[in-house]
Design a protein around this motif. Structure first.
Motif, PDB file in Angstrom:
ATOM      1  N   ASP B 154      -2.423   5.251   7.901  1.00 21.46           N
ATOM      2  CA  ASP B 154      -3.098   6.068   6.636  1.00 21.46           C
ATOM      3  C   ASP B 154      -1.972   6.094   5.504  1.00 21.46           C
ATOM      4  N   ASN B 155      -0.865   6.461   5.969  1.00 21.09           N
ATOM      5  CA  ASN B 155       0.343   6.567   4.805  1.00 21.09           C
ATOM      6  C   ASN B 155       1.407   6.021   5.157  1.00 21.09           C
ATOM      7  N   ASN B 204      -6.161   1.211   3.628  1.00 27.14           N
ATOM      8  CA  ASN B 204      -5.444   1.857   2.576  1.00 27.14           C
ATOM      9  C   ASN B 204      -4.842   1.029   1.639  1.00 27.14           C
TER      10      ASN B 204
END
Lengths: 393, 393
Positions: B154-155, B204
């Motif tokens: 996600d990041n 993402n």
């Protein structure tokens, strides 16, 4: 480059004879009794026979079936360890038992005070092992004991290897040569802590420069902290080094490992009145890795705080304890967790982290820890018991 | 940030009652029989009771005392695993045995061909476990089986976690969302290889950009190689992904781990006529780390060479096998080693490295490996046996 090599290939291809997995087969206990029952009569002669003696100073085994069975399993682990160590070429290694009820006098003569621990007697040191009583973990620890207490860093690749060590306390010193008296003091200090703490040295000016070390200077590294503390007052005597290490032997963040688990868990210096801050994070999982990075940053920011000591547990290292922990603590270990655990009664409180969907920032984690520590200190100031609730927006 | 947290401290300080190490106690086998003997009559009803069934399809146990004892130890490991898994909340997990002599028909009905392996039956997959028969390693593997086959990144911190995975083959894809049909094909492919190969995905765009991934594209990473191969022909069907992975499932450098050791050791695809190139290097030791860095560079330089597959063993992972290996191979494992081992008869040749004092350069190691491989190929062309000696300047 001066090394030469010889490739002598005697590769026999008879075919047909397949021994398959043999060279990978795990040793199984062969049934031979190798573990000695030490008592007042035999302990001197038995211990004289070995270069290294591994002694399990155990509590007297009660008559209950559970206690008997538990001790049998422990004995089996020690027999397997003894069998593997028997095959080990470098040293003669013996394994023995001392019963804390029947042979307390023997233990006393050997200088053993606390029972329920394993002690490793080498030439001139007695090293306590306070880890899992499993053959593989114990044997691995003994290999570490047998290694030199100081590892030499010769070049930039080995320096990378040194930098890669982050889970233990480590020290590194720069000395003129093996013969330097300051190096000798460093080795003597290393022997006091080996193998629990890792000692490195270099005689190479380039390596020393990369480490920003002056001659006869020693740097002290906490686990997971990149920036060392320069030990003041170089050159040091052995005693000065030992004292500095003892005064700084309480890292802000440390990892629970099978070979040191009980030491970390029960050492009174390491908890605040039996409270531990415990963080569960699986390093091989992206969420766990992310949380660990946050924890490391918190440790870096708070390395000066003497009250803060976080124990990191990677659930991957303790698969058999995972369901037990999930039940005892009421948490889900498939995502990261941080909490405060009372090591006496296993009561615990845990930070609410939405199952790892949305991890806290470094600041949020620091706030939580600060509140948690103040709860502990508040609790300590109340003699009976307390119930405390705090809500963060 | 939307997460909230509650700190409910019910920390009771009665004092005096010390349960000490309890919350860290390793589970010991409680004596209850949980492992099922599966046969033609009961296997359907037993397996219906569990969400996940772990089946040890074992060779028939001979009448010798050694064989009996060995099987008892294996059963004890499975009982302990069953007991721990019994406490595990998320799924009902059963453990059973199938005797290859008495119940071959049952194994056949379950689709099991090869005995002496453990098979894990989940909803729709049968996953083979070909690792150490130890409770902790097996239980850890089963936890991995139960995890989602695709992990989402996600990041940027989780991306670092992804980059940190280097010991296994891994794939990562960029998709529009969970609902994308291309993501579904990716998940279906992942289920075929899970948990032996690690699958990651991101939705993402920033993460995708950092990975240089276009939409619906999947990258394939060999172990220890930073640069991935872009799988050609996006978007892919499940079959296309499966085929690509199967065609590339032979890394230049791979690590032997307790949970995959037999798979790596005996899989015929992975050796050259039963020859393995084996490198021993202890990552936590500066010499070992240095040698491993050299090995990784060799792997990077030779990733296109289909004949080259090096198995890296970290002795720290196999303490109980170390003396056995030192004896069998005639080497000292306190320093790095590389050699060729015949997995049939454990004959071996090892590079002379002066006890790690002076490690080879990348070029020297490549030369040695090239010579070693040519010896193997030379040997292969001689039907009986060969003896070959090569001297490097």
């Amino acid at each position: 480059m001066k090394w030469t090599w010889v490739l002598v290939a005697v590769l026999l291809f008879f075919g047909g004879v397949s021994l398959g997995k043999e060279s990978l087969d795990f040793p199984e206990y062969d049934g031979k009794d190798r573990v000695h029952d030490l008592n007042a009569k035999n302990y001197k002669s038995v211990m004289k026979k070995y270069d290294v003696m591994v002694v399990y100073y155990h509590d007297h085994v009660g008559s209950s079936r559970v206690a008997q069975r538990q001790f049998e399993i422990e004995e089996l682990a020690l027999e397997l360890a003894a069998q593997v160590l028997d095959e080990f070429d470098d040293e003669d290694i013996g394994v023995g038992l001392i019963d804390a009820k029947h042979d307390k006098a023997v233990a006393k003569k050997l200088g053993l005070e606390e029972s329920d621990s394993i002690f490793i007697f080498t030439d001139d040191e007695v090293i306590e092992y306070d880890g899992e009583l499993a053959a593989d973990t114990l044997v691995e620890f003994i290999y570490d004991v047998l290694e030199d207490p100081v590892e030499i860093i010769d070049n930039s690749r080995e320096l990378k290897g040194f930098e890669n060590v982050e889970e233990d306390i480590k020290l590194v010193g720069y000395f003129k040569s093996h013969k330097s008296e300051h190096f000798e003091a460093f080795v003597d200090a290393a022997e006091e802590f080996h193998p629990h703490i890792q000692f490195f040295a270099t005689f190479n000016p380039k390596v020393a420069k990369a480490l920003e070390l002056k001659l006869n200077e020693v740097d002290f590294y906490e686990p997971f902290i990149d920036d060392p503390v320069v030990i003041p007052g170089k050159p040091y005597t052995e005693d000065e080094l030992v004292k500095f290490i003892e005064d700084n032997d309480r890292p802000t963040l440390r990892k629970l490992q099978p070979h040191n688990m009980y030491e970390i868990w029960v050492r009174t210096e390491d908890d605040i009145d039996d409270e531990h801050i415990i963080a569960f994070a699986e390093e091989s999982d992206p969420d766990g890795f992310e949380f660990l990075e946050i924890l490391k940053q918190v440790a870096k920011d708070n390395t000066e705080n003497p009250d803060l000591s976080i124990v990191w547990i990677d659930p991957d290292d303790f698969p058999l304890l995972l369901p037990h922990w999930e039940k005892t603590f009421g948490i889900d270990l498939s995502s990261p967790q941080i909490g405060i655990v009372d090591t006496d009664d296993a009561d615990s409180v845990w930070m609410d982290m939405d199952d790892g969907e949305d991890l806290p920032t470094v600041d949020e984690l620091e706030d939580w820890i600060e509140d948690a520590l103040s709860v502990i200190i508040f609790s300590l100031s109340n003699s009976d018991q307390c119930s405390f609730k705090s809500q963060h927006h």
